[in-house]
Design a protein around this motif. Structure first.
Motif, PDB file in Angstrom:
ATOM      1  N   VAL A   1       0.818  -1.205   0.000  1.00  0.00           N
ATOM      2  CA  VAL A   1       0.000   0.000   0.000  1.00  0.00           C
ATOM      3  C   VAL A   1       0.858   1.264   0.000  1.00  0.00           C
ATOM      4  N   ASN A   2       1.793   1.323   0.949  1.00  0.00           N
ATOM      5  CA  ASN A   2       2.644   2.507   0.995  1.00  0.00           C
ATOM      6  C   ASN A   2       3.543   2.619  -0.212  1.00  0.00           C
ATOM      7  N   GLY A   3       4.184   1.507  -0.529  1.00  0.00           N
ATOM      8  CA  GLY A   3       5.127   1.496  -1.637  1.00  0.00           C
ATOM      9  C   GLY A   3       4.492   1.975  -2.918  1.00  0.00           C
ATOM     10  N   ILE A   4       3.389   1.343  -3.297  1.00  0.00           N
ATOM     11  CA  ILE A   4       2.812   1.659  -4.599  1.00  0.00           C
ATOM     12  C   ILE A   4       2.200   3.043  -4.649  1.00  0.00           C
ATOM     13  N   GLU A   5       1.533   3.431  -3.577  1.00  0.00           N
ATOM     14  CA  GLU A   5       0.880   4.732  -3.603  1.00  0.00           C
ATOM     15  C   GLU A   5       1.862   5.828  -3.968  1.00  0.00           C
ATOM     16  N   LYS A   6       3.011   5.784  -3.340  1.00  0.00           N
ATOM     17  CA  LYS A   6       3.987   6.851  -3.567  1.00  0.00           C
ATOM     18  C   LYS A   6       4.508   6.828  -4.992  1.00  0.00           C
ATOM     19  N   LEU A   7       4.815   5.614  -5.437  1.00  0.00           N
ATOM     20  CA  LEU A   7       5.372   5.456  -6.776  1.00  0.00           C
ATOM     21  C   LEU A   7       4.405   5.981  -7.838  1.00  0.00           C
ATOM     22  N   ASN A   8       3.153   5.538  -7.715  1.00  0.00           N
ATOM     23  CA  ASN A   8       2.153   5.860  -8.737  1.00  0.00           C
ATOM     24  C   ASN A   8       1.842   7.337  -8.843  1.00  0.00           C
ATOM     25  N   ASN A   9       1.739   7.978  -7.684  1.00  0.00           N
ATOM     26  CA  ASN A   9       1.313   9.364  -7.636  1.00  0.00           C
ATOM     27  C   ASN A   9       2.089  10.256  -8.577  1.00  0.00           C
ATOM     28  N   VAL A  10       3.384  10.060  -8.598  1.00  0.00           N
ATOM     29  CA  VAL A  10       4.246  10.940  -9.362  1.00  0.00           C
ATOM     30  C   VAL A  10       4.442  10.429 -10.777  1.00  0.00           C
ATOM     31  N   MET A  11       4.613   9.112 -10.898  1.00  0.00           N
ATOM     32  CA  MET A  11       5.158   8.602 -12.142  1.00  0.00           C
ATOM     33  C   MET A  11       4.138   8.448 -13.263  1.00  0.00           C
ATOM     34  N   MET A  12       2.943   8.023 -12.939  1.00  0.00           N
ATOM     35  CA  MET A  12       2.004   7.732 -14.009  1.00  0.00           C
ATOM     36  C   MET A  12       1.689   8.968 -14.860  1.00  0.00           C
ATOM     37  N   PRO A  13       1.405  10.130 -14.253  1.00  0.00           N
ATOM     38  CA  PRO A  13       1.131  11.313 -15.094  1.00  0.00           C
ATOM     39  C   PRO A  13       2.313  11.663 -16.000  1.00  0.00           C
ATOM     40  N   LEU A  14       3.527  11.486 -15.499  1.00  0.00           N
ATOM     41  CA  LEU A  14       4.698  11.779 -16.325  1.00  0.00           C
ATOM     42  C   LEU A  14       4.750  10.873 -17.553  1.00  0.00           C
ATOM     43  N   LEU A  15       4.432   9.616 -17.350  1.00  0.00           N
ATOM     44  CA  LEU A  15       4.455   8.664 -18.466  1.00  0.00           C
ATOM     45  C   LEU A  15       3.475   9.085 -19.561  1.00  0.00           C
ATOM     46  N   TYR A  16       2.272   9.484 -19.143  1.00  0.00           N
ATOM     47  CA  TYR A  16       1.289   9.903 -20.153  1.00  0.00           C
ATOM     48  C   TYR A  16       1.801  11.119 -20.912  1.00  0.00           C
ATOM     49  N   GLY A  17       2.435  12.030 -20.183  1.00  0.00           N
ATOM     50  CA  GLY A  17       2.983  13.227 -20.819  1.00  0.00           C
ATOM     51  C   GLY A  17       3.948  12.863 -21.943  1.00  0.00           C
ATOM     52  N   ILE A  18       4.861  11.974 -21.658  1.00  0.00           N
ATOM     53  CA  ILE A  18       5.853  11.585 -22.673  1.00  0.00           C
ATOM     54  C   ILE A  18       5.198  10.876 -23.851  1.00  0.00           C
ATOM     55  N   LEU A  19       4.201  10.046 -23.560  1.00  0.00           N
ATOM     56  CA  LEU A  19       3.521   9.348 -24.646  1.00  0.00           C
ATOM     57  C   LEU A  19       2.825  10.347 -25.563  1.00  0.00           C
ATOM     58  N   ILE A  20       2.267  11.395 -24.970  1.00  0.00           N
ATOM     59  CA  ILE A  20       1.581  12.400 -25.786  1.00  0.00           C
ATOM     60  C   ILE A  20       2.586  13.138 -26.665  1.00  0.00           C
TER      61      ILE A  20
ATOM     62  N   LEU B   1       5.323  11.879 -27.787  1.00  0.00           N
ATOM     63  CA  LEU B   1       5.689  10.901 -28.806  1.00  0.00           C
ATOM     64  C   LEU B   1       4.615  10.813 -29.890  1.00  0.00           C
ATOM     65  N   GLY B   2       3.347  10.829 -29.451  1.00  0.00           N
ATOM     66  CA  GLY B   2       2.234  10.834 -30.403  1.00  0.00           C
ATOM     67  C   GLY B   2       2.270  12.069 -31.281  1.00  0.00           C
ATOM     68  N   GLY B   3       2.570  13.204 -30.662  1.00  0.00           N
ATOM     69  CA  GLY B   3       2.666  14.454 -31.422  1.00  0.00           C
ATOM     70  C   GLY B   3       3.761  14.369 -32.477  1.00  0.00           C
TER      71      GLY B   3
ATOM     72  N   VAL C   1      -3.795   4.546 -23.678  1.00  0.00           N
ATOM     73  CA  VAL C   1      -2.333   4.389 -23.660  1.00  0.00           C
ATOM     74  C   VAL C   1      -1.899   3.415 -24.754  1.00  0.00           C
ATOM     75  N   ALA C   2      -2.659   2.330 -24.923  1.00  0.00           N
ATOM     76  CA  ALA C   2      -2.318   1.360 -25.964  1.00  0.00           C
ATOM     77  C   ALA C   2      -2.411   2.008 -27.348  1.00  0.00           C
ATOM     78  N   LEU C   3      -3.486   2.757 -27.585  1.00  0.00           N
ATOM     79  CA  LEU C   3      -3.663   3.393 -28.892  1.00  0.00           C
ATOM     80  C   LEU C   3      -2.535   4.373 -29.181  1.00  0.00           C
ATOM     81  N   LEU C   4      -2.231   5.163 -28.166  1.00  0.00           N
ATOM     82  CA  LEU C   4      -1.185   6.170 -28.349  1.00  0.00           C
ATOM     83  C   LEU C   4       0.144   5.500 -28.689  1.00  0.00           C
ATOM     84  N   SER C   5       0.481   4.443 -27.973  1.00  0.00           N
ATOM     85  CA  SER C   5       1.775   3.838 -28.295  1.00  0.00           C
ATOM     86  C   SER C   5       1.700   3.086 -29.614  1.00  0.00           C
ATOM     87  N   GLY C   6       0.531   2.529 -29.939  1.00  0.00           N
ATOM     88  CA  GLY C   6       0.384   1.887 -31.255  1.00  0.00           C
ATOM     89  C   GLY C   6       0.584   2.886 -32.383  1.00  0.00           C
ATOM     90  N   ILE C   7      -0.064   4.042 -32.270  1.00  0.00           N
ATOM     91  CA  ILE C   7       0.052   5.061 -33.320  1.00  0.00           C
ATOM     92  C   ILE C   7       1.501   5.511 -33.456  1.00  0.00           C
TER      93      ILE C   7
END
Ligand code: TRP
Length: 446
Positions: A169-188, A190-192, A265-271
């Motif tokens: 619970v502690n481990g994942i919560e912290k990791l996810n909070n910061v990292m997931m939004p950053l990943l989407y940013g980079i994928l966008i 890349l899509g651009g 996320v799948a579509l974006l990386s597929g494109i």
């Protein structure tokens, strides 16, 4: 036992945990290469249909069981079976799930290790001014080097099991909070970039012009398996997370958001990946190496490409990390439920998975031509059979338990929806998801 169970600290934490489990190699690595090997748009279309008709309702079923049982998967199933006065043998479904995630994690860790290798290479500037041919050749050279691969696989297992050992619970919560939004940013980003490449039109055509003639039973089975894999459904892994879910949260709303994000996320990386494939005349059916060859090529052309590439692999690594933690959890929580110390359980499970993972490592060199079933070497076997067959079988049993077997009151309470919405879900699972999964499984296996 149930009182000592951890609880996610907020609704947001639960959503992030399930998103972390769902978004991973399945979206960024497996989806593009499976699409490439299965005829493009036909696979994409079936995958979306399966996510909506099977994945979503079964995801709710699975999390609901965990939440109603508030125990590790095996114990939750045993408890709910007792409550409904049906066969206690349902608990073996929890063991089947643990076996499924065991084999999935064994190859997942090896491929995640590839991201570690590529992160380091990107930071070192190894791809600067390299031709697409050279980049392809360097991937082949890496695969042929079992020691380097073992090193990365080991590192990744240590990362995963250290979080699992600490309590997720502690481990994942912290990791996810910061990292997931950053990943989407980079994928966008890349899509651009993909939109500006000359292969963008061809990629869009290839992905989105439905081609029914490309649909075979093999493609249908692969698409169904992938829908389960990408949503993390069918192995009681989300059931384990459901046990930690806050009482007041709406389950369907959480699940719906996660599934939509997962498709995006799948579509974006597929494109992005297929634009690069078509721009450089690469082969869409290249297989598991697809992403590792296309992305360095694309980024080597972008200004500051090494930084972007490094950032991409770092975020991918984090996405796979949160998925592999989810893969490990049902096995570890099973042992914890049987009285083990969490840290010991994590060491034992991590060690065994690591060992079996070595067979996947060697499948790219020494054991490449050792075939287990048909033409499949060990890596091909574990990256195909558990996702495409074990997950649908597990999902089917989970759905039968949830919709036909467990007590109705417990189900209504744990799903947390109005009576009308409950009937809608129940009808969908009983008369669409269950028969469809069964038909696809049986037909395509024959
Ligand atoms: N969904 C993850 C991905 O797409 C993989 C995964 C995480 C998974 N947990 C799971 C697959 C449980 C099956 C079962 O990468």
């Amino acid at each position: 036992m149930s009182e000592t169970l951890e609880r996610w600290q907020s609704r947001r934490a639960f959503i992030l945990a399930v998103t972390g489990a769902a978004v991973g190699l399945g979206n960024i690595w497996r989806f593009p290469y499976m699409t490439g090997e299965n005829g493009g748009s036909a696979f994409l279309l079936l995958y979306v249909v399966f996510v909506v008709l099977l994945g979503l309702p079964m995801m709710m079923a699975e999390i609901m069981i965990g939440r109603a049982g508030r125990r590790s998967p095996m114990q939750a199933l045993a408890f709910l079976a007792e409550e409904a006065d049906i066969s206690r043998h349902w608990k073996w479904l929890g063991l089947f799930g643990a076996i499924t995630v065991f084999f999935i994690l064994s190859f997942y860790s090896v491929v995640s290790g590839w991201s570690i290798e590529y992160l380091v290479s990107a930071v070192n500037g190894s791809f600067v001014n390299r031709s697409p041919q050279e980049i392809g050749a360097s991937f082949d050279a890496f695969l042929a080097d079992p020691l380097r691969m073992t090193f990365n696989h080991t590192l990744f297992m240590l990362l995963t099991m250290s979080v699992v050992a600490a309590g997720i619970v502690n481990g994942i919560e912290k990791l996810n909070n910061v990292m997931m939004p950053l990943l989407y940013g980079i994928l966008i980003v890349l899509g651009g970039y993909a939109v500006t490449t000359s292969g963008f039109g061809a990629a869009m055509h290839w992905l989105f012009t439905p081609d029914v003639s490309a649909i075979t039973w093999g493609v249908v089975l692969n698409a169904m398996g992938h829908a389960f894999f990408t949503l993390a459904v069918g192995a009681c892994a989300l059931m384990a997370y459901g046990a930690y879910m806050p009482d007041e949260q709406s389950l369907p709303r959480a699940v719906f958001g996660v599934a939509m994000l997962d498709i995006m996320v799948a579509l974006l990386s597929g494109i992005a990946i297929f634009s690069i494939v078509f721009t450089h005349g690469l082969d869409p059916s290249e297989g598991p190496g697809l992403m590792f060859v296309t992305l360095p090529i694309a980024f080597s052309e972008l200004p500051g490409g090494q930084v972007w590439l490094g950032a991409f692999f770092l975020l991918l690594l984090i996405a796979t990390w949160t998925s592999s933690i989810n893969l490990a959890e049902p096995m570890v929580s099973m042992l914890v439920g049987a009285g083990w110390r969490r840290s010991r359980a994590a060491i034992l499970i991590g060690g065994l998975v690591w060992l079996v993972g070595l067979l996947s490592v060697l499948s790219f060199s020494t054991l490449a031509d050792v075939h287990w079933i048909g033409e499949m070497n060990f890596f091909a076997l574990v990256s195909t059979i558990p996702p495409d067959i074990f997950l649908p079988v597990g999902g089917l049993l989970i759905a039968i338990f949830a919709a036909w077997k467990m007590s109705r009151e417990a189900a209504v309470a744990a799903l947390g929806v109005s009576p009308g919405a409950f009937r809608l879900w129940l009808g969908l699972v009983r008369y669409v998801s269950i028969p469809l999964t069964a038909v696809v499984l049986v037909t395509s296996l024959i």
